[in-house]
Design a protein around this motif. Structure first.
Motif, mmCIF file in Angstrom:
data_model
loop_
_atom_site.group_PDB
_atom_site.id
_atom_site.type_symbol
_atom_site.label_atom_id
_atom_site.label_comp_id
_atom_site.label_asym_id
_atom_site.label_seq_id
_atom_site.Cartn_x
_atom_site.Cartn_y
_atom_site.Cartn_z
ATOM 1 N N PRO A 4 0.825 -1.211 0.000
ATOM 2 C CA PRO A 4 0.000 0.000 0.000
ATOM 3 C C PRO A 4 0.855 1.255 0.000
ATOM 4 N N SER A 5 0.263 2.364 -0.396
ATOM 5 C CA SER A 5 0.973 3.634 -0.348
ATOM 6 C C SER A 5 1.086 4.101 1.099
ATOM 7 N N SER A 6 1.898 5.112 1.320
ATOM 8 C CA SER A 6 2.086 5.642 2.678
ATOM 9 C C SER A 6 0.779 6.150 3.265
ATOM 10 N N PHE A 7 -0.015 6.842 2.443
ATOM 11 C CA PHE A 7 -1.276 7.393 2.928
ATOM 12 C C PHE A 7 -2.284 6.290 3.248
ATOM 13 N N VAL A 8 -2.333 5.271 2.393
ATOM 14 C CA VAL A 8 -3.239 4.138 2.647
ATOM 15 C C VAL A 8 -2.827 3.416 3.922
#
Length: 286
Positions: free
Chosen positions: A142-146
């Motif tokens: 996942p991305s950092s924000f997710v």
């Protein structure tokens, strides 16, 4: 508008070398985290050596596997550096009113700046360590924000969620900066300045390198505890590593080893010293 321009340039010159430092050092940080969260030689997912760790990450996760979790440090870099150096200068001024030896002032001011810095960076560290511990391919994670949203949704913003491991982070940054700044400025003031700019550069670089090495060695237990607390637990659903000092005791009792990496500090302090001196000279001449 000249003071504003100087302030902007000051911030920019601090940030650019720091971003370069992050890009250069992040692969080592990923390897360091992987070593710190594995549980001794009996860990079935453990790495046999540093070479094995590098090789396995490259083979299974690709080149970008070494850059997992790089976005949180980049996001945190500007506030982190600003807090570190600004609070160091402020604590140093405040301690100037106390009857403390000059050498002790640098160490205590460094401790204060490290503790303040830790509060700012800890949420970013939680996300970073979670992403670095993920052994899926870079494109599959996942991305950092997710990841941050998932942590908040599952565990909240508190000491079990986005601020997990805060005590260990306070210890890591506080001890590091106390030794780092204390040793650097004390030794720098003792060793004579060299008129040759190249030798002077080497003098400051050498002091910074030794400062970073000593500080890293001393703060290793806190760094290991932070990685264990913020990383994946051995048994899903069970929290084995909960508090800083208990985690240190558990790691020492069960494994008797601690590992970390030293290098990034010398470059950061050296850049700070030269840029700060240049800006001060520029303002004085104005």
């Amino acid at each position: 508008h000249f003071p504003l321009a100087i302030h902007t340039l000051h911030s920019w010159t601090r940030k650019v070398p720091s971003l370069v430092e992050i890009c250069l050092m992040h692969p080592l940080d990923v390897v360091k985290t992987r070593f710190q969260i594995q549980r001794g030689k009996t860990d079935p997912t453990g790495y046999k050596s540093l070479g094995d760790c590098f090789r396995t990450i490259f083979q299974r996760e690709g080149l970008f596997g070494f850059y997992k979790g790089i976005f949180p440090p980049i996001l945190a870099e500007t506030p982190k550096r600003a807090v570190k150096f600004f609070t160091f200068e402020q604590y140093k001024k405040l301690l100037g009113y106390a009857s403390l030896p000059p050498g002790l002032v640098f160490a205590v001011a460094g401790l204060g700046s490290g503790l303040t810095e830790a509060v700012v960076v800890n949420p970013f560290e939680v996300v970073k360590v979670t992403l670095q511990a993920n052994r899926n391919a870079f494109t599959e994670q996942p991305s950092s924000f997710v990841q941050a949203r998932q942590i908040i949704k599952t565990d909240g913003l508190g000491f079990q969620g986005l601020n997990k491991g805060l005590t260990a982070t306070l210890g890591r940054h506080g001890v590091f900066n106390m030794v780092y700044f204390g040793f650097y400025f004390n030794v720098k003031n003792i060793l004579p300045v060299n008129k040759d700019p190249n030798l002077e550069f080497l003098r400051k670089f050498g002091i910074g390198l030794v400062s970073g090495t000593i500080a890293s060695i001393i703060n290793i237990p806190f760094d290991v505890a932070k990685s264990r607390i913020q990383g994946p637990q051995p048994v899903p659903g069970e929290i084995k590593y909960r508090t800083c000092f208990k985690t240190m005791a558990t790691v020492y009792k069960e494994e008797g080893k601690i590992i970390s990496f030293l290098p990034g500090g010398a470059v950061m302090l050296l850049v700070y010293e030269y840029v700060y001196a240049w800006l001060q000279d520029t303002v004085d001449h104005k």
